[in-house]
Design a protein around this motif. Structure first.
Motif, PDB file in Angstrom:
ATOM      1  N   SER A 209      28.371  40.848  62.082  1.00 42.51           N
ATOM      2  CA  SER A 209      28.905  41.907  62.945  1.00 42.51           C
ATOM      3  C   SER A 209      29.798  41.262  63.992  1.00 42.51           C
ATOM      4  O   SER A 209      29.707  40.062  64.262  1.00 42.51           O
ATOM      5  N   PHE A 210      30.674  42.073  64.593  1.00 45.41           N
ATOM      6  CA  PHE A 210      31.645  41.566  65.564  1.00 45.41           C
ATOM      7  C   PHE A 210      31.364  42.108  66.954  1.00 45.41           C
ATOM      8  O   PHE A 210      30.997  43.276  67.123  1.00 45.41           O
TER       9      PHE A 210
ATOM     10  N   ILE B 140      40.163  36.868  62.741  1.00 46.82           N
ATOM     11  CA  ILE B 140      40.769  36.141  63.855  1.00 46.82           C
ATOM     12  C   ILE B 140      40.476  36.886  65.160  1.00 46.82           C
ATOM     13  O   ILE B 140      40.809  38.072  65.285  1.00 46.82           O
ATOM     14  N   PRO B 141      39.850  36.239  66.144  1.00 49.84           N
ATOM     15  CA  PRO B 141      39.524  36.930  67.398  1.00 49.84           C
ATOM     16  C   PRO B 141      40.768  37.245  68.213  1.00 49.84           C
ATOM     17  O   PRO B 141      41.721  36.472  68.246  1.00 49.84           O
TER      18      PRO B 141
ATOM     19  N   THR C 175      33.184  37.404  69.908  1.00 50.43           N
ATOM     20  CA  THR C 175      32.229  36.598  69.155  1.00 50.43           C
ATOM     21  C   THR C 175      31.807  37.360  67.910  1.00 50.43           C
ATOM     22  O   THR C 175      32.049  38.559  67.788  1.00 50.43           O
ATOM     23  N   PHE C 176      31.182  36.656  66.990  1.00 51.99           N
ATOM     24  CA  PHE C 176      30.601  37.313  65.814  1.00 51.99           C
ATOM     25  C   PHE C 176      29.176  36.816  65.629  1.00 51.99           C
ATOM     26  O   PHE C 176      28.822  35.705  66.039  1.00 51.99           O
TER      27      PHE C 176
ATOM     28  N   LYS D 292      18.961  34.596  64.041  1.00 49.91           N
ATOM     29  CA  LYS D 292      20.179  35.394  64.193  1.00 49.91           C
ATOM     30  C   LYS D 292      21.028  34.707  65.256  1.00 49.91           C
ATOM     31  O   LYS D 292      20.628  34.611  66.418  1.00 49.91           O
ATOM     32  N   LEU D 293      22.212  34.211  64.848  1.00 51.93           N
ATOM     33  CA  LEU D 293      23.008  33.387  65.746  1.00 51.93           C
ATOM     34  C   LEU D 293      24.409  33.964  65.949  1.00 51.93           C
ATOM     35  O   LEU D 293      24.955  34.610  65.051  1.00 51.93           O
ATOM     36  N   THR D 294      24.967  33.691  67.104  1.00 54.16           N
ATOM     37  CA  THR D 294      26.282  34.207  67.484  1.00 54.16           C
ATOM     38  C   THR D 294      27.244  33.046  67.723  1.00 54.16           C
ATOM     39  O   THR D 294      26.857  32.019  68.285  1.00 54.16           O
TER      40      THR D 294
END
Length: 739
Positions: free
Chosen positions: A368-369, A385-386, A392-393, A411-413
């Protein structure tokens, strides 16, 4: 004879060339005005059907003789000599130190010039390497500038291996006259916009148009041709070395599709009024979705000249059917505008970029974004591309501690670019692309607490940077197996190194370096530690050190050769480490725990006994385990396993022993092993033999990890006792230098 005389001699003496150039004068050409006012030309050129329809897969290329090799060319096709000059750095040049070494490897006699017998241009040359080598521009870009130096009315161009080259197995350029190309004929009317937010005051460009960005790295002018179809950028400067440096900066900032070896692009160069102008058409696809031989398809395979406004159609039906709108659609499909966003993001975030493999799975990757992202489809890769640095994603079910006793899902960002692709064995894969220095900030916060002593953080920043650069620039095998016999006994020595990852630089787990994105909260101390040591690495004998580290060496570090291959690493030798025995270093348990919390994250803290530890191992097939050879620290690197059926086997090295004698890993290979239970010492052997189990071996060991290089717990204690970062590093890496 000059090059023009050579061309006309070949055209008149070679029947095939004469026929095709005569036919070219009569081909149908129609201008098409695109929606942005740019005019391109579609050309009906039946002689180009072989190139347009060429198959370029490896199997096809392997079967056919290379038509650019001397031995396979028609006897009528002569060659014209070309002398490329090796660029020399002048004392006044500020960029001489950043010109890649590969640019100086160009042989003065490495290329020659041929007439192209299947022309698109009124004067059309092919310029192949004299060696049969892959199509790759990076080492040979200076040749383009040499050519336009010697041929002022000409331009030279390059088709990438997946961007129009019909011979991607043989390095070559092509060339022609500037007057034949629509792009150059309209250059003065093509508008330009800034490539990044850091625009400078506009100034006049020699072609009559306006530039709006000055590239700070080298002083060259860098701009986007914003109303030419697709994604197109140009560089200009009077200094050859500056152009070379800027081209390589752009090269490194562009995406490379999974499974390929260079970015997708077409490159043009010319020289006008003493100024070099290099134009790069960025590519996202090799061919458009309409491509095909069937009647309802279009036999259109855009190469460099197509991107510059000469849309080649070998079949009459395609020539007659293609409209301006369809041509524009083809351009935008094979040269997605989002490529500019990708390039802009990477140029704004200066420094070398790193591709980190986050997850490989046969199942679905759930992501997810958090913020705005733009989507780019690059061959089979999907890239996000941010829009800015606040984006972050998040990815679910990231496995950390793979195959170690602390393995778990989290669950990591992450920040930076997200790439979704396939591994060679068909698994779904997520890759994070970001600057190395940003990666290091997360690695330090993932390997230890972001609130650790600053000297420890600085030491680890230099350590991690050194390991990373040394390993991504080197060649390492994931697993090496050496089999032999010792006195008739089969011997298997196995060592595991950083994977020779084929689709990313490093993985995100302990196998390479622990990287958990922005989930592991950084701190001003981490920012300062990385920034204050920016660019610093450990060096030995002029090379960056392959700087290793483990959690706890157990009182004495190990030498490299007992864990990996037998190559010499004079800076990875065994040193005494009294610091990691934390129980003896501090007056109170509170002080001890404060330091340990700097190095051990929450799940690491679950491992309570690491300096001295015990484990049990049961295998009903094994009669005896005999220690054979130990390293300088006392770690076993070779054991003999004697089975109940009489078989014997010698096993090594360090990690393979740890895996053989455990369901996951023993903490280290520094241990003694007993065949029968021994009396437990208070506090050291908790429940060694649970009731109802018939354990065969008791293992009593010390340390956590391979023990080579820096001891993280020892380094944390050194920092707590006032040692500076350089003292810490030079203790564990003797004979090295910090530069």
């Amino acid at each position: 004879m000059n090059i023009s005389e050579f061309f006309y001699q070949q055209r008149s003496e070679w029947p095939l060339a004469k026929k095709n150039y005569d036919d070219l004068a009569n081909v149908k050409v129609t201008p098409l005005v695109l929606s942005n006012g740019v005019t391109i030309h579609k050309q009906c050129n039946p002689a180009r059907i072989v190139s347009t329809g060429a198959k370029i897969d490896k199997a096809t290329l392997a079967k056919r003789p290379c038509f650019l090799c001397d031995k396979n060319r028609p006897p009528e096709q002569a060659s014209f000599p070309f002398a490329a000059t090796v660029p020399e750095a002048s004392s006044s040049s500020s960029v001489s130190t950043i010109v890649p070494e590969t640019s100086a490897s160009v042989s003065p006699s490495g290329f020659h010039i041929l007439i192209n017998p299947f022309p698109i241009l009124s004067t059309h040359f092919t310029m192949p390497s004299k060696r049969h080598e892959l199509q790759q521009i990076k080492p040979y870009f200076p040749v383009m500038l040499d050519f336009v130096d010697q041929n002022p009315e000409s331009f030279i161009f390059y088709n990438g291996p997946r961007s129009g080259a019909s011979a991607p197995d043989h390095m070559h350029f092509q060339a022609g006259l500037v007057k034949d190309v629509p792009f150059y004929n309209q250059a003065a009317t093509v508008s330009e916009v800034s490539l990044s937010s850091s625009a400078t005051v506009p100034e006049v460009f020699p072609s009559g148009s306006t530039t709006v960005r000055e590239a700070s790295a080298s002083g060259s002018t860098l701009f986007i041709r914003n109303n030419w179809p697709g994604a197109c950028i140009s560089i200009s400067h009077t200094e050859k070395l500056t152009i070379i440096a800027e081209f390589h900066r752009i090269y490194e900032a562009l995406p490379i599709p999974t499974g390929e070896y260079e970015p997708m692009f077409n490159v043009f160069a010319r020289k006008i009024d003493g100024i070099y102008e290099v134009t790069i058409f960025l590519r996202s696809q090799h061919r458009p979705s309409c491509y095909g031989m069937e009647m309802h398809n279009r036999l259109v395979s855009p190469g460099a000249l197509d991107m510059a406004g000469l849309l080649i159609t070998p079949r009459l039906e395609d020539y007659e059917a293609i409209t301006a709108a369809e041509a524009e659609s083809i351009y935008n499909e094979v040269s997605a505008p989002e490529l500019i966003d990708y390039l802009n993001y990477n140029l704004d975030h200066q420094g070398r970029k790193l591709a980190v493999g986050l997850i490989e799975t046969e199942g679905e990757i759930k992501y997810s974004f958090n913020g705005e992202y733009k989507k780019l489809q690059l061959l089979n890769d999907t890239i996000f591309i941010p829009a800015n640095d606040n984006c972050t994603f998040t990815i679910e079910n990231i496995v950390i501690g793979v195959n170690f006793h602390w393995q778990q899902e989290r669950k990591l960002t992450y920040s930076g670019i997200l790439k979704l692709t396939k591994t060679p064995d068909g698994k779904n894969c997520a890759i994070n692309i970001l600057p190395i220095e940003e990666y290091l900030k997360s690695v330090i916060s993932s390997e230890m607490s972001a609130m650790s002593d600053k000297e420890l953080l600085k030491a680890h920043a230099i350590l991690s940077r050194s390991w990373l650069i040394a390993n991504i620039e080197g060649v390492h095998n994931n697993k090496t197996i050496v089999t032999s016999e010792t006195d008739g006994t089969p011997e298997t020595l196995v060592w595991y190194d950083r994977s020779a990852h084929t689709i990313y630089d490093v993985c995100a787990d302990d196998h390479c370096q622990r990287y958990q994105g922005v989930t592991m909260q950084t701190s001003p101390l981490v920012e300062e530690a990385v920034d204050e040591t920016r660019g610093k690495v450990l060096m030995y004998d002029g090379k960056i050190c392959d700087a290793r580290f483990s959690k706890c060496c157990g009182g004495k570090s190990e030498e490299y050769e007992y864990c990996w291959d037998n190559s010499a690493h004079p800076y990875l030798v065994s040193v005494d480490c009294p610091f990691c025995n934390t129980a003896e270093q501090f007056d109170s348990q509170e002080q001890e725990q404060k330091v340990l919390r700097q190095v051990l994250n929450d799940y690491d803290l679950e491992t309570r006994h690491f300096y001295n530890w015990t484990a049990t191992y049961e295998n009903p097939d094994i009669k005896e385990i005999v220690p054979l050879e130990r390293g300088k620290s006392g770690r076993l690197w070779k054991i003999k396993v004697i089975y109940n059926d009489g078989r014997e086997e010698i096993v090594g090295k360090e990690l393979e022993i740890r895996r053989r004698l455990s369901n996951t890993h023993l903490y280290s290979s520094w241990f003694n092993i007993h065949e029968a239970p021994v009396s437990a010492k208070a506090g050291t052997v908790p429940e060694a033999f649970p009731s109802g189990q018939s354990a065969t071996f008791l293992i009593e060991g010390r340390g956590w990890g391979h023990g080579v290089g820096l001891c993280q717990i020892g380094a944390a204690v050194m920092a707590a006792k006032g040692y500076k970062y350089d003292e810490i590093l030079l203790h564990y890496f003797p004979k090295s230098q910090i530069l």
